[in-house]
Scaffold this motif. Structure first.
Motif, PDB file in Angstrom:
ATOM      1  N   PRO A 129      95.349  90.002  74.368  1.00  0.00           N
ATOM      2  CA  PRO A 129      95.851  89.373  75.606  1.00  0.00           C
ATOM      3  C   PRO A 129      96.923  88.312  75.358  1.00  0.00           C
ATOM      4  O   PRO A 129      97.002  87.724  74.283  1.00  0.00           O
ATOM      5  CB  PRO A 129      94.598  88.752  76.207  1.00  0.00           C
ATOM      6  CG  PRO A 129      93.705  88.473  75.042  1.00  0.00           C
ATOM      7  CD  PRO A 129      93.992  89.537  74.020  1.00  0.00           C
ATOM      8  N   ASP A 161      91.912  94.278  80.922  1.00  0.00           N
ATOM      9  CA  ASP A 161      91.552  92.908  81.314  1.00  0.00           C
ATOM     10  C   ASP A 161      90.157  92.501  80.835  1.00  0.00           C
ATOM     11  O   ASP A 161      89.523  91.646  81.433  1.00  0.00           O
ATOM     12  CB  ASP A 161      91.689  92.730  82.836  1.00  0.00           C
ATOM     13  CG  ASP A 161      90.851  93.751  83.593  1.00  0.00           C
ATOM     14  OD1 ASP A 161      90.219  94.607  82.939  1.00  0.00           O
ATOM     15  OD2 ASP A 161      90.818  93.686  84.830  1.00  0.00           O
ATOM     16  N   ILE A 164      90.553  88.012  77.634  1.00  0.00           N
ATOM     17  CA  ILE A 164      91.479  87.109  78.317  1.00  0.00           C
ATOM     18  C   ILE A 164      91.843  85.937  77.402  1.00  0.00           C
ATOM     19  O   ILE A 164      91.050  85.536  76.552  1.00  0.00           O
ATOM     20  CB  ILE A 164      90.897  86.583  79.663  1.00  0.00           C
ATOM     21  CG1 ILE A 164      89.428  86.168  79.492  1.00  0.00           C
ATOM     22  CG2 ILE A 164      91.005  87.625  80.756  1.00  0.00           C
ATOM     23  CD1 ILE A 164      88.780  85.688  80.772  1.00  0.00           C
ATOM     24  N   HIS A 191      86.098  88.746  79.770  1.00  0.00           N
ATOM     25  CA  HIS A 191      85.928  88.670  81.222  1.00  0.00           C
ATOM     26  C   HIS A 191      84.447  88.887  81.529  1.00  0.00           C
ATOM     27  O   HIS A 191      83.892  89.923  81.155  1.00  0.00           O
ATOM     28  CB  HIS A 191      86.785  89.746  81.891  1.00  0.00           C
ATOM     29  CG  HIS A 191      86.945  89.549  83.351  1.00  0.00           C
ATOM     30  ND1 HIS A 191      85.879  89.573  84.215  1.00  0.00           N
ATOM     31  CD2 HIS A 191      88.038  89.301  84.109  1.00  0.00           C
ATOM     32  CE1 HIS A 191      86.319  89.355  85.452  1.00  0.00           C
ATOM     33  NE2 HIS A 191      87.625  89.186  85.406  1.00  0.00           N
TER      34      HIS A 191
END
Ligand SMILES: [Zn+2]
Ligand SMILES: [Zn+2]
Length: 245
Positions: A129, A161, A164, A191
């Motif tokens: 990320p 996602d 992060i 996440h």
């Protein structure tokens, strides 16, 4: 480049014959170098460390570098297509900083070759990320583009996602391994709603350049703690270790 110009360029790229990854010379297929660039390109080939993939001066397919022998990393394996040298910078830096997202496809072809074993046993692909401040500045996360190309080519789920960047990290260049690890310690998180997606999975991280492996290790720590079975990493390029050159 604005969106219209970028779209125009994408159209041109599909109409024009494919060109060399590092210059404007025409080539037969995406993901190829022209002959002079191929001679200058430093594709990583054996021998390299079986664990972290760093090029070694000699050894066999099971040999480890001293660093992995002394302190095994948390990831099971790392592989890269190219040594991060001046020639590779001509390819990676425009992709990363100069608004050339269309280079992802050709770079991914090189990565698929170097990482065929890792891709074959991966359950899910995860881009390393980028913090949203950096993302805003750059317009795209180069790791997401590479991971999307590889996920499409290998029919693997892309989990964009799950990992992060909880806070922006300071540039790691010039820091020693311990300082890098400290800087990254709580920069990367998972996440909370997405942890189920990596339970008992072999997770393959995708990034553009691997330097010390500290980022890969930080991501591996978070993923393993959240239930992943194994974590591996495939990058376009990696910095060679001067101690082994
Ligand atoms: Zn060329
Ligand atoms: Zn190693």
């Amino acid at each position: 480049m604005n969106l219209v110009a970028r779209a125009g360029r994408a159209v041109l790229d599909t109409l024009l014959p494919p060109h060399c990854l590092a210059c404007d010379a025409p080539v037969a297929q995406d993901g190829q170098f022209c002959l002079p660039c191929f001679r200058a390109a430093n594709l990583i080939s054996a021998p390299f460390c079986a664990r972290c993939g760093v090029p070694l001066p000699f050894g066999d397919a099971t040999g480890l570098c001293t660093a992995c022998h002394n302190t095994p990393p948390l990831f099971r394996a790392a592989r890269a297509a190219l040594r991060y040298d001046d020639m590779t910078k001509r390819l990676i830096l425009p992709f990363k900083y100069a608004d050339r997202p269309e280079l992802a496809r050709g770079i991914a072809v090189l990565m698929a070759r170097a990482g065929s074993t890792l891709l074959a046993r991966a359950d899910v692909l995860l881009p390393v990320p980028l913090h949203r401040a950096r993302l805003r500045q750059r317009g795209y996360n180069q790791s997401v583009l590479l991971a999307a190309e590889l996920a499409r080519a290998t029919n693997r789920p892309l989990l964009r996602d799950v990992l992060i960047r909880a806070k922006p990290t300071i540039p790691l260049g010039g820091l020693g391994l311990a300082a890098r690890q400290a800087a990254l310690a709580d920069a990367i998180a998972i996440h909370p709603d997405r942890a189920a997606l990596i339970q008992r999975k072999t997770a393959l991280l995708i990034d553009d350049v691997m330097t010390s492996g500290a980022t890969a290790n930080a991501c591996a720590a978070v993923l393993l703690a959240a239930g992943a079975a194994h974590v591996e990493i495939l990058t376009a390029a990696r910095v060679a270790d001067p101690r082994y050159e």
